[in-house]
Design an enzyme around this catalytic site. Structure first.
Site, PDB file in Angstrom:
ATOM      1  CG  HIS A   1     -75.894 -35.004  27.178  1.00 13.34           C
ATOM      2  ND1 HIS A   1     -74.590 -34.728  27.533  1.00 13.34           N
ATOM      3  CD2 HIS A   1     -76.572 -35.199  28.341  1.00 13.34           C
ATOM      4  CE1 HIS A   1     -74.482 -34.772  28.855  1.00 13.34           C
ATOM      5  NE2 HIS A   1     -75.670 -35.042  29.369  1.00 13.34           N
TER       6      HIS A   1
ATOM      7  CG  HIS B   1     -72.907 -35.007  32.898  1.00 17.10           C
ATOM      8  ND1 HIS B   1     -72.952 -36.386  32.984  1.00 17.10           N
ATOM      9  CD2 HIS B   1     -74.156 -34.609  32.562  1.00 17.10           C
ATOM     10  CE1 HIS B   1     -74.179 -36.793  32.702  1.00 17.10           C
ATOM     11  NE2 HIS B   1     -74.924 -35.743  32.448  1.00 17.10           N
TER      12      HIS B   1
END
Length: 328
Positions: free
Chosen positions: A56, A214
């Protein structure tokens, strides 16, 4: 799969080594790559610690530094860091005023941070859950914590820098989270190095509406629409969730998922700003860029965070991190 790497097994540690070396003036890497911490700690200040699965970037390590986080714990790609990482980070950065954990609402993150908090003294937590796309997902019970986490980290980080005490910081973090809503859309999937293939299949003319960071499924798979049509639906979901509170000054944050050009992000920002202001929201602060990613996914999220004078002051306060810096 085409990626710059030497080995799937070493991609994270080598990346962390490079990150720490590139920003050695701001931060240092903890033993065994357990955490990234601020180089110069401020005695008597509440320590802010966050973390989560890697992939991320720049969240969370990129926000370690003056005015934001004191430490970040990186897990393996899309995998929660372990409690011993949080414990090590807390011991390294707690200067006597306690620690505040800022945790995205994913089951692994919440469980492991809670375990670490139970084994520590003087620790409180803020759990972020700004995603309005779905109520539950394969990773969460309740709403997901996504790009709004950055807003919480920035505002609470500024207050901590100015000496605000731990209970007040937790209350502030909860207030910012409650005033923040996000939603995302994906045009392609990201590819986890260890998997070697995209997380999900999506056609050239399709989009995943309400996707998680995700690659979790969103509200639905749909045909690709115009940017204005996509933004209209995202803004409607955010405004509907905020209901009567959706008015007055606000921060508009358009975030890229890793594979989206800035040209497109600014186009989405332009559309979102117009729609929000038509509905009584005044965009007084803005942030556009790639800050909370899903590896190489093409797509973006839109975050609206309602502001008042206090929150605006903390947002504007100086910050100096690898990925966010102003006012110095």
């Amino acid at each position: 799969m085409k990626k710059f790497m030497n080995s799937v097994d070493t991609v994270l540690t080598e990346s962390l080594d490079g990150f720490a070396a590139a920003h050695a003036d701001i931060l240092v890497l903890g033993e065994e790559h357990k955490f990234i911490r601020r180089k110069m700690l401020k005695p008597g200040k509440v320590a802010l610690i966050s973390g989560g699965g890697s992939g991320h970037e720049p969240l969370h390590g990129g926000f370690v530094g003056r005015g934001m986080l004191d430490a970040a714990c990186p897990g393996q790609v899309f995998t929660s860091p372990t409690p011993d990482q949080m414990l090590a980070a807390a011991q390294a950065v707690d200067t006597g005023a306690g620690c505040l954990f800022i945790v995205k609402n994913y089951e692994g993150d919440v469980m492991n941070f809670e375990m670490a908090a139970e084994m520590s003294d003087g620790v409180l937590q803020v759990v972020t859950n700004d995603d309005v796309a779905v109520e539950n997902s394969s990773y969460t019970t309740g709403r997901r914590g996504v790009a709004g986490t950055l807003v919480v980290e920035k505002i609470v980080g500024a207050a901590a820098e100015h000496g605000v005490a731990l209970p007040a910081l937790k209350a502030l973090g909860d207030r910012v989270n409650d005033a923040t809503r996000s939603m995302g859309v994906a045009l392609t999937s990201g590819t986890v190095p260890a998997a070697g293939k995209p997380t999900f299949d999506i056609g050239d003319g399709e989009m995943e509406f309400g996707v998680g960071i995700h690659g979790e499924p969103g509200r639905r798979r749909d045909r690709l629409k115009s940017a204005d049509a996509i933004v209209e639906e995202i803004c409607a979901a955010i405004l509907g969730d905020l209901d009567d509170r959706a008015k007055g000054p606000a921060l508009l944050f358009v975030n890229g998922f890793g594979g989206t050009p800035l040209m497109e992000l600014y186009l989405m920002y332009n559309s979102a700003r117009r729609i929000f202001e038509q509905h009584g929201v005044t965009v007084t602060r803005s942030l556009v860029g790639t800050y909370v990613t899903s590896l190489d996914m093409a797509g973006c999220s839109i975050t609206l965070s309602l502001l008042d004078d206090e929150l605006t002051e903390w947002w504007d306060a100086p910050v100096h991190t690898a990925a966010l810096r102003w006012g110095l």
